[in-house]
Design a protein around this motif. Structure first.
Motif, PDB file in Angstrom:
ATOM      1  N   UNK A 247       0.832  -1.215   0.000  1.00 16.06           N
ATOM      2  CA  UNK A 247       0.000   0.000   0.000  1.00 16.06           C
ATOM      3  C   UNK A 247       0.860   1.256   0.000  1.00 16.06           C
ATOM      4  N   UNK A 248       1.892   1.273   0.821  1.00 20.47           N
ATOM      5  CA  UNK A 248       2.789   2.438   0.876  1.00 20.47           C
ATOM      6  C   UNK A 248       3.490   2.616  -0.466  1.00 20.47           C
ATOM      7  N   UNK A 249       3.965   1.539  -1.051  1.00 18.92           N
ATOM      8  CA  UNK A 249       4.654   1.623  -2.344  1.00 18.92           C
ATOM      9  C   UNK A 249       3.745   2.241  -3.406  1.00 18.92           C
ATOM     10  N   UNK A 250       2.500   1.817  -3.446  1.00 15.52           N
ATOM     11  CA  UNK A 250       1.563   2.334  -4.455  1.00 15.52           C
ATOM     12  C   UNK A 250       1.245   3.801  -4.232  1.00 15.52           C
ATOM     13  N   UNK A 251       1.004   4.188  -2.983  1.00 18.95           N
ATOM     14  CA  UNK A 251       0.620   5.573  -2.724  1.00 18.95           C
ATOM     15  C   UNK A 251       1.790   6.544  -2.874  1.00 18.95           C
ATOM     16  N   UNK A 252       2.961   6.139  -2.427  1.00 19.16           N
ATOM     17  CA  UNK A 252       4.116   7.034  -2.457  1.00 19.16           C
ATOM     18  C   UNK A 252       4.715   7.103  -3.860  1.00 19.16           C
ATOM     19  N   UNK A 253       4.517   6.077  -4.663  1.00  8.96           N
ATOM     20  CA  UNK A 253       5.063   6.042  -6.022  1.00  8.96           C
ATOM     21  C   UNK A 253       4.704   7.315  -6.799  1.00  8.96           C
ATOM     22  N   UNK A 254       3.481   7.752  -6.665  1.00  9.22           N
ATOM     23  CA  UNK A 254       3.039   8.952  -7.384  1.00  9.22           C
ATOM     24  C   UNK A 254       3.706  10.204  -6.840  1.00  9.22           C
ATOM     25  N   UNK A 255       3.949  10.238  -5.552  1.00  9.21           N
ATOM     26  CA  UNK A 255       4.494  11.440  -4.916  1.00  9.21           C
ATOM     27  C   UNK A 255       5.995  11.600  -5.125  1.00  9.21           C
ATOM     28  N   UNK A 256       6.754  10.504  -5.025  1.00 10.23           N
ATOM     29  CA  UNK A 256       8.211  10.648  -5.104  1.00 10.23           C
ATOM     30  C   UNK A 256       8.776  10.306  -6.484  1.00 10.23           C
ATOM     31  N   UNK A 257       7.914  10.015  -7.444  1.00 12.28           N
ATOM     32  CA  UNK A 257       8.296   9.770  -8.831  1.00 12.28           C
ATOM     33  C   UNK A 257       9.333   8.659  -8.966  1.00 12.28           C
ATOM     34  N   UNK A 258       9.119   7.566  -8.256  1.00 18.48           N
ATOM     35  CA  UNK A 258      10.029   6.425  -8.340  1.00 18.48           C
ATOM     36  C   UNK A 258       9.274   5.182  -8.777  1.00 18.48           C
ATOM     37  N   UNK A 259      10.032   4.213  -9.248  1.00 21.09           N
ATOM     38  CA  UNK A 259       9.455   2.892  -9.519  1.00 21.09           C
ATOM     39  C   UNK A 259      10.434   1.833  -9.035  1.00 21.09           C
ATOM     40  N   UNK A 260       9.885   0.780  -8.464  1.00 19.19           N
ATOM     41  CA  UNK A 260      10.730  -0.302  -7.980  1.00 19.19           C
ATOM     42  C   UNK A 260      11.178  -1.140  -9.179  1.00 19.19           C
ATOM     43  N   UNK A 261      12.471  -1.424  -9.256  1.00 19.55           N
ATOM     44  CA  UNK A 261      13.006  -2.194 -10.379  1.00 19.55           C
ATOM     45  C   UNK A 261      13.413  -3.609  -9.981  1.00 19.55           C
ATOM     46  N   UNK A 262      13.459  -3.894  -8.683  1.00 20.63           N
ATOM     47  CA  UNK A 262      13.820  -5.240  -8.256  1.00 20.63           C
ATOM     48  C   UNK A 262      13.713  -5.409  -6.754  1.00 20.63           C
ATOM     49  N   UNK A 263      13.605  -6.663  -6.350  1.00 20.58           N
ATOM     50  CA  UNK A 263      13.557  -6.972  -4.917  1.00 20.58           C
ATOM     51  C   UNK A 263      14.178  -8.340  -4.689  1.00 20.58           C
ATOM     52  N   UNK A 264      15.010  -8.414  -3.658  1.00 26.45           N
ATOM     53  CA  UNK A 264      15.597  -9.672  -3.201  1.00 26.45           C
ATOM     54  C   UNK A 264      15.337  -9.749  -1.709  1.00 26.45           C
ATOM     55  N   UNK A 265      15.175 -10.929  -1.194  1.00 31.55           N
ATOM     56  CA  UNK A 265      14.955 -11.058   0.251  1.00 31.55           C
ATOM     57  C   UNK A 265      15.404 -12.428   0.722  1.00 31.55           C
ATOM     58  N   UNK A 266      15.781 -12.468   1.998  1.00 31.90           N
ATOM     59  CA  UNK A 266      16.204 -13.739   2.571  1.00 31.90           C
ATOM     60  C   UNK A 266      16.755 -13.574   3.969  1.00 31.90           C
ATOM     61  N   UNK A 267      16.971 -14.707   4.628  1.00 31.01           N
ATOM     62  CA  UNK A 267      17.502 -14.704   5.986  1.00 31.01           C
ATOM     63  C   UNK A 267      19.011 -14.490   5.961  1.00 31.01           C
TER      64      UNK A 267
END
Length: 124
Positions: A71-91
């Motif tokens: 939800x934060x990513x979608x709402x803030x995307x318009x305001x800060x003019x950014x787009x996510x290009x990748x994500x990695x995650x792990x322990x």
């Protein structure tokens, strides 16, 4: 076990990086902390790109925050003019590698503090 997410971001062409970063600092970072993140580090990787490294206490905390993060990513995307290009995650499997002792400095005499003789017993 601690859990890490690494996301990569790109700001819109022509957008001011500092303005985008300020929006991220004011909205995204506090939101992540409120969702349970232990630490967030933002790294500028080029004129228009960044990476965010977010540390969580564990995978369960990160998973519980998933919908809120989206939800934060979608709402803030318009305001800060950014787009996510990748994500990695792990322990985290290892906190840090052991360090090796540094080789002796050839410019420091053996008898000087920090010289090659440091920490050795003298022979009698």
């Amino acid at each position: 076990m601690r859990y890490i997410t690494i996301t990569t971001w790109e700001i819109a062409d022509g957008a001011d990086y500092d303005v985008a970063l300020r929006a991220i600092e004011e909205k995204r970072l506090p939101a992540l902390k409120s969702f349970g993140a232990s630490r967030v580090t933002v790294i500028r990787t080029s004129d228009r790109t960044s990476a965010a490294i977010t540390e969580w206490p564990d995978k369960a905390t990160r998973d519980a925050a998933e919908l809120k993060i989206d939800q934060v990513r979608k709402s803030v995307h318009r305001e800060d003019q950014t787009r996510m290009t990748g994500e990695m995650k792990g322990e985290i499997t290892k906190r840090s590698l052991p360090t090796r002792p540094s080789p002796p400095d050839p410019d420091v005499p053996a008898w000087a503090p920090g010289g090659p003789g440091r920490g050795r017993r003298r022979r009698r």
